[in-house]
Design a protein around this motif. Structure first.
Motif, PDB file in Angstrom:
ATOM      1  N   VAL A  76       0.713  -0.996  -0.027  1.00 22.17           N
ATOM      2  CA  VAL A  76       0.048   0.030   0.024  1.00 22.17           C
ATOM      3  C   VAL A  76       1.098   1.272   0.004  1.00 22.17           C
ATOM      4  N   ALA A  77       1.953   1.312   0.819  1.00 19.41           N
ATOM      5  CA  ALA A  77       2.624   2.304   1.121  1.00 19.41           C
ATOM      6  C   ALA A  77       3.826   2.830   0.074  1.00 19.41           C
TER       7      ALA A  77
ATOM      8  N   PRO B 187       4.611   0.372  -3.411  1.00 22.25           N
ATOM      9  CA  PRO B 187       4.535  -0.963  -3.981  1.00 22.25           C
ATOM     10  C   PRO B 187       6.047  -1.112  -4.953  1.00 22.25           C
TER      11      PRO B 187
ATOM     12  N   ARG C 190       1.213   2.113   9.108  1.00 24.51           N
ATOM     13  CA  ARG C 190       0.825   3.085   8.177  1.00 24.51           C
ATOM     14  C   ARG C 190       2.014   3.771   7.364  1.00 24.51           C
TER      15      ARG C 190
ATOM     16  N   ALA D 177       1.402   4.887   3.493  1.00 27.77           N
ATOM     17  CA  ALA D 177       0.157   4.607   3.054  1.00 27.77           C
ATOM     18  C   ALA D 177      -0.525   6.212   2.574  1.00 27.77           C
TER      19      ALA D 177
ATOM     20  N   ASP E  76      -3.527   7.500   2.510  1.00 24.26           N
ATOM     21  CA  ASP E  76      -4.544   8.295   3.375  1.00 24.26           C
ATOM     22  C   ASP E  76      -3.816   8.781   4.390  1.00 24.26           C
TER      23      ASP E  76
END
Length: 246
Positions: free
Chosen positions: A140-141, A143, A167, A189, A191
């Motif tokens: 997610v953070a 790739p 995160r 991440a 968000d």
């Protein structure tokens, strides 16, 4: 091949030669630049230069005249070298007659950063379970991170939220004992960006590195302004601006 002291001690040369295990097939230098042709088993040579672009361009023309340059070579040279070549000749040697494919900066820090908010949430991710967490978080953070979680000579740190979820992640390639650390695969991440997570994880990783190595280094895309602000606040400085092609 023994390089002159001025270049053998250059931070970029010290770090990159150790981490990539340079096999120098040929070298040219003056006071303003170093150019090396690096042998790569099963692949064309890697043409690598540090210093000023004008001097690198002059050394490239010298290398082309004395030894020749494989048009299929991988290239890493000071940013602006191709522009300097165009001022020196109408027939730049391939592959330098084509535009660079990437622009990036080589940064280093040799002193511990001040504490930053959020460091209390950062912990080292150890053992198989820690690496599994780092791997899942990077999907997610970050790739496209260059450092593989499965690299044995690597260490990893993560930033956890109130629920214990990672995160943000930062990795370090340790290389051989005593050689500079190379930070990579630093990511947050989407968000959760803008909250200082990468800064906190990087600060902790830098302090760990400086306990074992003379400096901590990293690469970043030249247009990544957000990352640049983070690293400058932590004390990193740009040692060399590069342009590259493969």
């Amino acid at each position: 091949m023994t390089l002159p002291p001025r270049w053998a001690a250059h931070p970029v040369v010290v770090t990159e030669s150790a981490h990539h295990r340079w096999d120098v097939a040929a070298a040219w230098w003056d006071d303003d630049a170093l150019l090396v042709a690096l042998a790569q088993p099963g692949a064309p040579e890697w043409v690598y230069s540090v210093g000023t672009p004008d001097a690198a361009a002059r050394l490239l023309l010298r290398a082309a005249a004395e030894r020749g340059i494989d048009p299929a070579s991988r290239t890493t040279v000071p940013r602006g070298t191709r522009a300097a070549l165009r001022l020196l000749t109408d027939a730049a040697p391939a592959p330098f007659d084509a535009p660079a494919q990437g622009a990036w900066d080589w940064l280093m820090v040799d002193r511990s950063p001040d504490r930053v908010p959020g460091e209390e949430r950062v912990e080292e991710l150890v053992g198989p379970a820690g690496r599994d967490e780092a791997r899942a978080a990077l999907v997610v953070a970050h790739p496209d991170g260059r450092l593989d979680v499965d690299e044995p000579a690597s260490r990893w740190w993560g930033w956890r939220d109130d629920d214990g979820v990672l995160r943000g992640v930062a990795g370090a390639d340790l290389g051989d004992p005593g050689t500079p650390w190379w930070l990579s695969s630093v990511g947050t991440a989407p968000d959760w960006r803008g909250r200082g997570i990468a800064s906190a994880a990087t600060a902790v990783a830098v302090r760990a590195g400086l306990k074992e190595a003379p400096m901590v280094t990293l690469h970043m895309h030249a247009d990544n302004d957000a990352a640049r602000r983070t690293y400058v606040r932590l004390g990193f400085s740009v040692e060399q601006e590069f342009e590259s092609s493969r």
